[in-house]
Design a protein around this motif. Structure first.
Motif, short mmCIF file in Angstrom:
data_model
loop_
_atom_site.label_atom_id
_atom_site.label_comp_id
_atom_site.label_asym_id
_atom_site.label_seq_id
_atom_site.Cartn_x
_atom_site.Cartn_y
_atom_site.Cartn_z
N GLY A 33 41.18 49.35 30.84
CA GLY A 33 42.43 48.59 30.95
C GLY A 33 42.25 47.33 31.78
N ARG A 34 41.56 47.44 32.90
CA ARG A 34 41.34 46.28 33.76
C ARG A 34 40.56 45.18 33.03
NH1 ARG A 34 37.83 46.31 39.34
NH2 ARG A 34 36.13 46.60 37.86
N LEU A 35 39.48 45.56 32.36
CA LEU A 35 38.66 44.56 31.66
C LEU A 35 39.43 43.89 30.53
CD1 LEU A 35 35.33 46.56 31.61
CD2 LEU A 35 35.80 44.50 32.94
N HIS A 36 40.16 44.68 29.76
CA HIS A 36 40.95 44.12 28.66
C HIS A 36 42.11 43.27 29.20
CE1 HIS A 36 38.68 46.97 26.20
NE2 HIS A 36 39.01 46.21 25.18
N ASP A 83 40.00 49.03 43.05
CA ASP A 83 39.00 48.12 42.49
C ASP A 83 37.59 48.59 42.81
OD1 ASP A 83 40.74 46.40 41.18
OD2 ASP A 83 40.86 44.98 42.86
N GLU A 84 37.38 49.10 44.01
CA GLU A 84 36.06 49.63 44.38
C GLU A 84 35.70 50.83 43.51
OE1 GLU A 84 35.47 50.33 48.60
OE2 GLU A 84 36.80 48.65 49.06
N VAL A 85 36.67 51.70 43.26
CA VAL A 85 36.43 52.85 42.39
C VAL A 85 36.07 52.38 40.98
CG1 VAL A 85 37.50 54.85 41.25
CG2 VAL A 85 37.90 54.44 43.69
N LEU A 86 36.81 51.40 40.48
CA LEU A 86 36.54 50.90 39.13
C LEU A 86 35.21 50.14 39.07
CD1 LEU A 86 40.12 49.86 37.98
CD2 LEU A 86 38.93 52.05 37.72
N ASP A 87 34.87 49.42 40.11
CA ASP A 87 33.56 48.76 40.16
C ASP A 87 32.44 49.79 40.15
OD1 ASP A 87 34.82 46.28 40.27
OD2 ASP A 87 34.55 46.04 42.44
#
Length: 188
Positions: A57-60, A7-11
């Protein structure tokens, strides 16, 4: 792989996206935004493309969870459930369009990196809406699948309209009244 580190990487990827866009973001940018080395980022994603695919993918997926929750609320009238599904799509678009000119790239169904995610998201919404219209029934002139497509088209049209979030309820009420063949009032 710890989900919180991913999650930190994606943030951090999202932060870089808002600043530089997909093309100009580098793995060094993502690592810098996290305050770690580039090799630390590679423990969670295989590269920049993977980071952006997972971010899209996470946002969708989050928007789809909201849509499914709205569709599954059996205590709510069908019109409210349909509005909830439509709001999940519109809210995703407004969030991504509003955060930065670059973030809307995650909505491009033609994009090589995440076009399939966008297309799959729309197909999932179409299935949810078709099921709702099958349950509620539609007028003779339109099938449940057509009603679902019409509703998605409404949201796509609202995505670029000024004050689109405010227009969603009255626009969907008018549309649903015709599709369902009954009077529909906003019941939020």
């Amino acid at each position: 792989m710890p989900a919180d580190r991913l999650d930190e990487v994606l943030d951090a990827t999202y932060t870089c996206l808002t600043r530089y866009g997909v093309r100009r973001t580098t793995m060094d940018d993502i690592a810098s935004a996290m305050g770690v080395s580039r090799s630390a980022v590679y423990q969670y994603v295989s590269g920049k493309d993977d980071a952006f695919r997972q971010l899209a993918g996470r946002l969708h997926d989050r928007a789809l969870v909201r849509a499914r929750s709205a569709a599954a609320d059996l205590d709510a009238p069908c019109a409210t459930r349909v509005r909830g599904v439509l709001a999940a799509k519109l809210d995703l678009v407004l969030q991504l369009s509003g955060d930065s000119p670059h973030t809307a790239e995650l909505l491009d169904e033609q994009a090589r990196l995440f076009g399939g995610i966008c297309t799959g998201f729309t197909a999932d919404l179409q299935s949810l809406l078709t099921a709702l219209f099958t349950e509620a029934g539609t007028g003779e002139a339109v099938t449940p699948a057509q009603a679902a497509d019409i509703c998605i088209a409404l949201v796509v049209g609202l995505e670029s309209a000024p004050d689109s979030r405010r227009l969603l309820d009255p626009a969907s009420d008018a549309l649903l009244a015709g599709l369902l063949g009954t009077s529909v009032g906003t019941s939020r």
